[in-house]
Design a protein around this motif. Structure first.
Motif, PDB file in Angstrom:
ATOM      1  N   ASN A  80     -29.563  11.776  -7.456  1.00  0.00           N
ATOM      2  CA  ASN A  80     -29.678  11.160  -8.945  1.00  0.00           C
ATOM      3  C   ASN A  80     -28.580  10.514  -9.431  1.00  0.00           C
ATOM      4  OD1 ASN A  80     -32.134  12.680 -10.293  1.00  0.00           O
ATOM      5  ND2 ASN A  80     -30.873  14.315  -9.089  1.00  0.00           N
ATOM      6  N   GLY A  81     -28.739   9.461 -10.031  1.00  0.00           N
ATOM      7  CA  GLY A  81     -27.802   8.454 -10.501  1.00  0.00           C
ATOM      8  C   GLY A  81     -27.737   8.804 -12.094  1.00  0.00           C
ATOM      9  N   VAL A  82     -26.556   8.424 -12.711  1.00  0.00           N
ATOM     10  CA  VAL A  82     -26.422   8.761 -14.263  1.00  0.00           C
ATOM     11  C   VAL A  82     -26.008   7.414 -14.973  1.00  0.00           C
ATOM     12  CG1 VAL A  82     -26.345  11.355 -14.257  1.00  0.00           C
ATOM     13  CG2 VAL A  82     -24.215   9.704 -13.947  1.00  0.00           C
ATOM     14  N   ALA A  83     -26.488   6.996 -16.004  1.00  0.00           N
ATOM     15  CA  ALA A  83     -25.812   6.017 -16.698  1.00  0.00           C
ATOM     16  C   ALA A  83     -25.053   6.678 -17.782  1.00  0.00           C
ATOM     17  CB  ALA A  83     -26.908   5.101 -17.303  1.00  0.00           C
ATOM     18  N   LEU A  84     -23.715   6.521 -18.099  1.00  0.00           N
ATOM     19  CA  LEU A  84     -23.058   7.334 -18.948  1.00  0.00           C
ATOM     20  C   LEU A  84     -22.572   6.560 -20.208  1.00  0.00           C
ATOM     21  CD1 LEU A  84     -20.368   8.674 -16.385  1.00  0.00           C
ATOM     22  CD2 LEU A  84     -22.556  10.006 -17.102  1.00  0.00           C
ATOM     23  N   LYS A  85     -23.013   6.916 -21.399  1.00  0.00           N
ATOM     24  CA  LYS A  85     -22.431   6.319 -22.585  1.00  0.00           C
ATOM     25  C   LYS A  85     -21.009   7.111 -23.027  1.00  0.00           C
ATOM     26  CE  LYS A  85     -22.793   3.660 -26.120  1.00  0.00           C
ATOM     27  NZ  LYS A  85     -22.544   2.460 -25.975  1.00  0.00           N
ATOM     28  N   LEU A  86     -20.117   6.353 -23.138  1.00  0.00           N
ATOM     29  CA  LEU A  86     -18.751   6.443 -23.208  1.00  0.00           C
ATOM     30  C   LEU A  86     -18.057   6.557 -24.797  1.00  0.00           C
ATOM     31  CD1 LEU A  86     -17.113   4.956 -20.449  1.00  0.00           C
ATOM     32  CD2 LEU A  86     -18.124   7.268 -20.499  1.00  0.00           C
ATOM     33  N   ASP A  87     -17.302   7.460 -25.219  1.00  0.00           N
ATOM     34  CA  ASP A  87     -16.873   7.251 -26.566  1.00  0.00           C
ATOM     35  C   ASP A  87     -15.811   6.200 -26.741  1.00  0.00           C
ATOM     36  OD1 ASP A  87     -14.525   8.225 -25.131  1.00  0.00           O
ATOM     37  OD2 ASP A  87     -14.483  10.081 -26.047  1.00  0.00           O
ATOM     38  N   PHE A  88     -15.252   5.881 -27.896  1.00  0.00           N
ATOM     39  CA  PHE A  88     -14.667   4.481 -28.121  1.00  0.00           C
ATOM     40  C   PHE A  88     -13.351   4.598 -27.001  1.00  0.00           C
ATOM     41  CE2 PHE A  88     -10.860   2.601 -29.930  1.00  0.00           C
ATOM     42  CZ  PHE A  88     -11.298   1.277 -30.386  1.00  0.00           C
ATOM     43  N   LYS A  89     -12.758   5.706 -26.837  1.00  0.00           N
ATOM     44  CA  LYS A  89     -11.562   5.635 -26.123  1.00  0.00           C
ATOM     45  C   LYS A  89     -11.971   5.056 -24.603  1.00  0.00           C
ATOM     46  CE  LYS A  89      -7.840   8.319 -23.987  1.00  0.00           C
ATOM     47  NZ  LYS A  89      -7.203   9.875 -23.998  1.00  0.00           N
ATOM     48  N   GLY A  90     -13.019   5.858 -23.871  1.00  0.00           N
ATOM     49  CA  GLY A  90     -13.648   5.532 -22.842  1.00  0.00           C
ATOM     50  C   GLY A  90     -14.093   4.100 -22.424  1.00  0.00           C
ATOM     51  N   ALA A  91     -14.713   3.701 -23.542  1.00  0.00           N
ATOM     52  CA  ALA A  91     -15.502   2.241 -23.645  1.00  0.00           C
ATOM     53  C   ALA A  91     -14.334   1.423 -23.483  1.00  0.00           C
ATOM     54  CB  ALA A  91     -16.057   2.134 -24.719  1.00  0.00           C
ATOM     55  N   ASN A  92     -13.145   1.632 -24.418  1.00  0.00           N
ATOM     56  CA  ASN A  92     -12.199   0.555 -24.329  1.00  0.00           C
ATOM     57  C   ASN A  92     -11.489   0.598 -22.985  1.00  0.00           C
ATOM     58  OD1 ASN A  92     -10.195  -1.391 -25.818  1.00  0.00           O
ATOM     59  ND2 ASN A  92      -8.829   0.358 -25.632  1.00  0.00           N
ATOM     60  N   ALA A  93     -11.188   1.723 -22.399  1.00  0.00           N
ATOM     61  CA  ALA A  93     -10.827   1.629 -20.916  1.00  0.00           C
ATOM     62  C   ALA A  93     -11.450   0.888 -20.054  1.00  0.00           C
ATOM     63  CB  ALA A  93     -10.497   3.143 -20.533  1.00  0.00           C
ATOM     64  N   LEU A  94     -12.749   1.334 -20.219  1.00  0.00           N
ATOM     65  CA  LEU A  94     -13.716   0.454 -19.118  1.00  0.00           C
ATOM     66  C   LEU A  94     -13.685  -0.809 -19.300  1.00  0.00           C
ATOM     67  CD1 LEU A  94     -15.981   0.738 -17.067  1.00  0.00           C
ATOM     68  CD2 LEU A  94     -17.647   1.145 -18.945  1.00  0.00           C
ATOM     69  N   GLU A  95     -13.625  -1.270 -20.636  1.00  0.00           N
ATOM     70  CA  GLU A  95     -13.571  -2.940 -20.745  1.00  0.00           C
ATOM     71  C   GLU A  95     -12.422  -3.466 -20.267  1.00  0.00           C
ATOM     72  OE1 GLU A  95     -13.953  -6.070 -24.274  1.00  0.00           O
ATOM     73  OE2 GLU A  95     -14.597  -4.034 -24.768  1.00  0.00           O
ATOM     74  N   ILE A  96     -11.342  -2.685 -20.557  1.00  0.00           N
ATOM     75  CA  ILE A  96     -10.091  -3.407 -19.960  1.00  0.00           C
ATOM     76  C   ILE A  96     -10.059  -3.396 -18.538  1.00  0.00           C
ATOM     77  CG2 ILE A  96      -7.541  -2.914 -19.828  1.00  0.00           C
ATOM     78  CD1 ILE A  96      -7.756  -1.628 -22.649  1.00  0.00           C
ATOM     79  N   VAL A  97     -10.575  -2.389 -17.734  1.00  0.00           N
ATOM     80  CA  VAL A  97     -10.256  -2.185 -16.476  1.00  0.00           C
ATOM     81  C   VAL A  97     -11.127  -3.408 -15.681  1.00  0.00           C
ATOM     82  CG1 VAL A  97     -11.963  -0.568 -15.840  1.00  0.00           C
ATOM     83  CG2 VAL A  97      -9.843  -0.943 -14.444  1.00  0.00           C
ATOM     84  N   THR A  98     -12.450  -3.662 -16.330  1.00  0.00           N
ATOM     85  CA  THR A  98     -13.520  -4.469 -15.774  1.00  0.00           C
ATOM     86  C   THR A  98     -12.981  -5.907 -16.395  1.00  0.00           C
ATOM     87  OG1 THR A  98     -14.812  -4.067 -17.640  1.00  0.00           O
ATOM     88  CG2 THR A  98     -15.472  -2.723 -15.813  1.00  0.00           C
ATOM     89  N   ARG A  99     -12.285  -6.053 -17.068  1.00  0.00           N
ATOM     90  CA  ARG A  99     -11.660  -7.381 -17.588  1.00  0.00           C
ATOM     91  C   ARG A  99     -10.572  -7.866 -16.633  1.00  0.00           C
ATOM     92  NH1 ARG A  99     -13.063 -10.291 -21.926  1.00  0.00           N
ATOM     93  NH2 ARG A  99     -13.927  -8.577 -22.801  1.00  0.00           N
ATOM     94  N   LEU A 100      -9.737  -7.022 -16.173  1.00  0.00           N
ATOM     95  CA  LEU A 100      -8.366  -7.365 -15.760  1.00  0.00           C
ATOM     96  C   LEU A 100      -8.651  -7.039 -14.272  1.00  0.00           C
ATOM     97  CD1 LEU A 100      -5.703  -5.707 -18.237  1.00  0.00           C
ATOM     98  CD2 LEU A 100      -6.834  -8.001 -18.178  1.00  0.00           C
ATOM     99  N   ARG A 101      -9.398  -6.501 -13.615  1.00  0.00           N
ATOM    100  CA  ARG A 101      -9.551  -6.020 -12.360  1.00  0.00           C
ATOM    101  C   ARG A 101     -10.582  -6.448 -11.435  1.00  0.00           C
ATOM    102  NH1 ARG A 101      -5.791  -1.630 -11.951  1.00  0.00           N
ATOM    103  NH2 ARG A 101      -5.832  -2.204  -9.669  1.00  0.00           N
ATOM    104  N   GLN A 102     -11.192  -7.703 -11.736  1.00  0.00           N
ATOM    105  CA  GLN A 102     -12.237  -8.276 -11.112  1.00  0.00           C
ATOM    106  C   GLN A 102     -12.161  -8.379  -9.753  1.00  0.00           C
ATOM    107  OE1 GLN A 102     -15.221 -10.138 -12.753  1.00  0.00           O
ATOM    108  NE2 GLN A 102     -14.553  -8.826 -14.125  1.00  0.00           N
TER     109      GLN A 102
END
Length: 225
Positions: A80-102
């Motif tokens: 199985n796979g899972v889509a995870l809905k993250l809280d503010f802290k996790g969402a912010n970390a995810l956006e930063i890493v995907t923005r800076l580490r292309q």
């Protein structure tokens, strides 16, 4: 030479005591960004993934502690796979890493085992991270005990914008969000029962999908009309 051994013994004792009072999660999820051979040895570790050794940063970008809700789906390999809905802290970390580490890699580990990895090719700003494979049915069942489904958040009356702007971030808030989601499912079931008893009356909810079917993530996130 006995002093370091004493420190190890004390540390082991402390960890043992902590585990007594803080129950370990049944599903421990950690997502790590790619490291570099030039980084300090203390800040990286290595894992062999599909025949090649990857260097990863020791500190994860986010963990299961940031999960607010999830959406499971069958993977091509039978897991199985899972889509995870993250809280503010996790969402912010995810956006930063995907923005800076292309172009770099994010590796997902579940209960300390590597289950999936993805190459960053876009910025993820909606706080949803997908692990595409690797979770057996029993882990999905364990996650159901800890987190609401994304579709349950919808059933509780929270719109997609609410989910993005007002996500619970503390354990207490997440517990309350789960209660609201569960109550929403109960209310929806009652409404469906009333709708079935009064076929001429227009209901407020769409019918549930057939048992065993998978609700597409796009549908789970769609705001109530």
């Amino acid at each position: 030479m006995r002093f370091p051994l004493l420190l190890v013994a004390v540390a082991t004792s402390i960890l043992s005591s902590c585990s007594t009072f803080d129950k370990d999660p049944k599903v421990l999820i950690t997502v790590f960004a790619q490291g570099n051979e030039m980084d300090s040895p203390k800040t990286i570790f290595r894992r062999k993934i599909e025949g090649r050794t990857m260097v990863l940063k020791v500190i994860p970008e986010f963990t299961h502690k940031s999960i607010v809700a999830f959406h499971p789906f069958p993977a091509a390999d039978g897991t199985n796979g899972v889509a995870l809905k993250l809280d503010f802290k996790g969402a912010n970390a995810l956006e930063i890493v995907t923005r800076l580490r292309q172009g770099e890699v994010l590796v997902s580990m579940v209960n300390a085992a590597v289950v999936d990895y993805v190459t960053i090719d876009d910025v993820i700003a909606d706080g949803i991270f997908t692990i595409w494979r690797g979770l057996p049915d029993e882990l999905i069942a364990a996650m159901d005990e800890e987190y609401p489904r994304i579709s349950e958040l919808k059933a509780s009356g929270e719109s997609s914008s609410d989910m993005l702007d007002m996500l619970p971030s503390t354990p207490t808030e997440k517990k309350e969000a789960r209660k609201r989601a569960e109550q929403g499912v109960i209310d929806k079931a009652k409404a469906e029962t009333e709708k079935a008893a009064n076929p001429g009356r227009r209901g407020d909810f769409d019918p549930e999908p057939p048992a065993g079917s998978v609700v597409p993530l796009s549908e789970a996130l769609k705001s109530d009309s």
